[in-house]
Design an enzyme around this catalytic site. Structure first.
Site, short mmCIF file in Angstrom:
data_model
loop_
_atom_site.label_atom_id
_atom_site.label_comp_id
_atom_site.label_asym_id
_atom_site.label_seq_id
_atom_site.Cartn_x
_atom_site.Cartn_y
_atom_site.Cartn_z
CG ASN A 42 -1.72 1.25 1.36
OD1 ASN A 42 -1.85 1.99 0.40
ND2 ASN A 42 -2.29 1.49 2.53
CD1 TRP A 43 3.91 1.18 -2.54
CD2 TRP A 43 3.83 2.08 -4.59
NE1 TRP A 43 4.77 0.47 -3.35
CE2 TRP A 43 4.74 0.99 -4.61
CE3 TRP A 43 3.62 2.79 -5.77
CZ2 TRP A 43 5.43 0.61 -5.77
CZ3 TRP A 43 4.30 2.42 -6.92
CH2 TRP A 43 5.20 1.34 -6.90
CE LYS A 44 0.12 3.60 4.61
NZ LYS A 44 0.01 3.80 6.05
CG HIS B 68 -5.81 1.94 4.97
ND1 HIS B 68 -5.40 2.92 5.86
CD2 HIS B 68 -4.78 1.09 4.84
CE1 HIS B 68 -4.15 2.67 6.22
NE2 HIS B 68 -3.76 1.56 5.62
CD GLU C 274 -3.04 5.70 6.42
OE1 GLU C 274 -3.03 5.74 5.18
OE2 GLU C 274 -2.11 5.20 7.09
CD GLU D 165 -3.60 -2.48 7.31
OE1 GLU D 165 -2.46 -2.70 6.86
OE2 GLU D 165 -4.25 -1.47 7.01
N GLY E 228 2.17 2.46 10.55
CA GLY E 228 3.08 3.58 10.35
C GLY E 228 3.76 4.06 11.62
CB SER F 70 5.06 -1.38 12.03
OG SER F 70 4.57 -0.08 12.25
N GLY G 43 2.74 -0.99 4.27
CA GLY G 43 2.87 0.41 3.86
C GLY G 43 4.33 0.79 3.67
N GLY G 44 4.92 1.39 4.71
CA GLY G 44 6.27 1.95 4.63
C GLY G 44 7.30 1.07 3.95
#
Ligand code: PEP
Length: 248
Positions: free
Chosen positions: A10-12, A96, A98, A164, A170, A209, A230-231
């Site tokens: 997930n590159w956001k 998600h 966010e 999640e 994150g 994470s 993500g990251g």
């Protein structure tokens, strides 16, 4: 499909064209598809086609990070499921944390999105998870159960689930294997309760994470069928390593 494992990036809202091109070149140089393990990437909308053109031929699944339930029309700033399918998406991330937190997504808005995704042959990847306050007040399983009730509203059909915990996204604070296992086993019992045998087939990914350092331990836990990352997924070498770990 129960044995299917998956890792989805997930590159956001990260990367520009040059980063995307560099990622695709470096990732595809060492990526080999393996049966039973899916690698997916969810880039920002402007780069869906670029990633699709470069990586779908290598067997990577293209995901969007959101989509609207309406088929077309006057919805400025939105993207339909049909449009996502049209540019090569295999699936769409929905719910998600966010999006729940910043854009008010709720089960009421998510249910029609799941239906619309399926109507357009897109796989919904539904994210669920508790906040820190909910975990600290021992409400985790209750929250998960409430979020999963959406499954009986939308009925049978393909879906993947990502657990999640919001406090792990994150933050660098990964859930322990024991915490992950407890919730994943509970999710499995709920999917079976709500959907019967089909509920036993749904891949359940962990997200929060994840890095190549902590992923192997998490993959050993019961009912963890991969990760939503993500990251660490922004780095092609790290993402390829995560895929390899899932293939082991
Ligand atoms: C995510 O965005 O779904 C996620 C899990 O992010 P991170 O891996 O950076 O915690």
């Amino acid at each position: 499909m129960k044995n299917l494992k998956a890792v989805v990036a997930n590159w956001k809202m990260n990367h520009l064209r040059a980063d995307v091109e560099a990622f695709c070149a470096r990732f595809s140089a060492g990526y080999k598809q393996k049966e039973g393990v899916a690698a997916g990437i969810a880039p920002p909308f402007p780069y869906l086609e670029l990633v699709g053109n470069k990586l779908i031929p290598a067997g990577v699944l293209l995901f969007a990070q959101n989509g609207l339930d309406k088929p077309k029309g006057a919805y400025t700033g939105e993207v339909s499921m049909a449009q996502l399918k049209d540019v090569g998406c295999y699936g769409v991330i929905l719910g998600h944390s966010e999006r729940r937190q910043y854009y008010g997504e709720t089960e009421a808005t998510l249910a029609p999105k799941i239906v619309a995704a399926r109507e357009n042959n897109l796989l919904p990847l539904l994210c669920i998870g508790e906040s820190l306050a909910q975990r600290e007040s021992n409400e985790t399983l209750e929250v998960i159960s409430r979020q999963l009730a959406i499954l009986s509203q939308v009925g049978q059909g393909d879906i993947w689930i990502a657990y999640e915990p919001v406090w792990a996204i994150g933050t660098g604070r990964v859930a322990t294997p024991a915490q992950v296992e407890e919730v994943h086993v509970f999710i499995r019992s709920e999917t079976i309760r709500l959907l019967g045998k089909a509920g036993d087939e749904i891949p359940i990914l962990y997200g929060g994470s994840v890095t190549p350092d902590n992923f192997p331990e998490l993959l050993k836990t019961k009912d963890v069928g991969g990760g939503l990352v993500g990251g660490a997924s922004l780095d092609p070498e790290k993402f390829r390593q995560l895929v390899l770990q899932t293939q082991e």
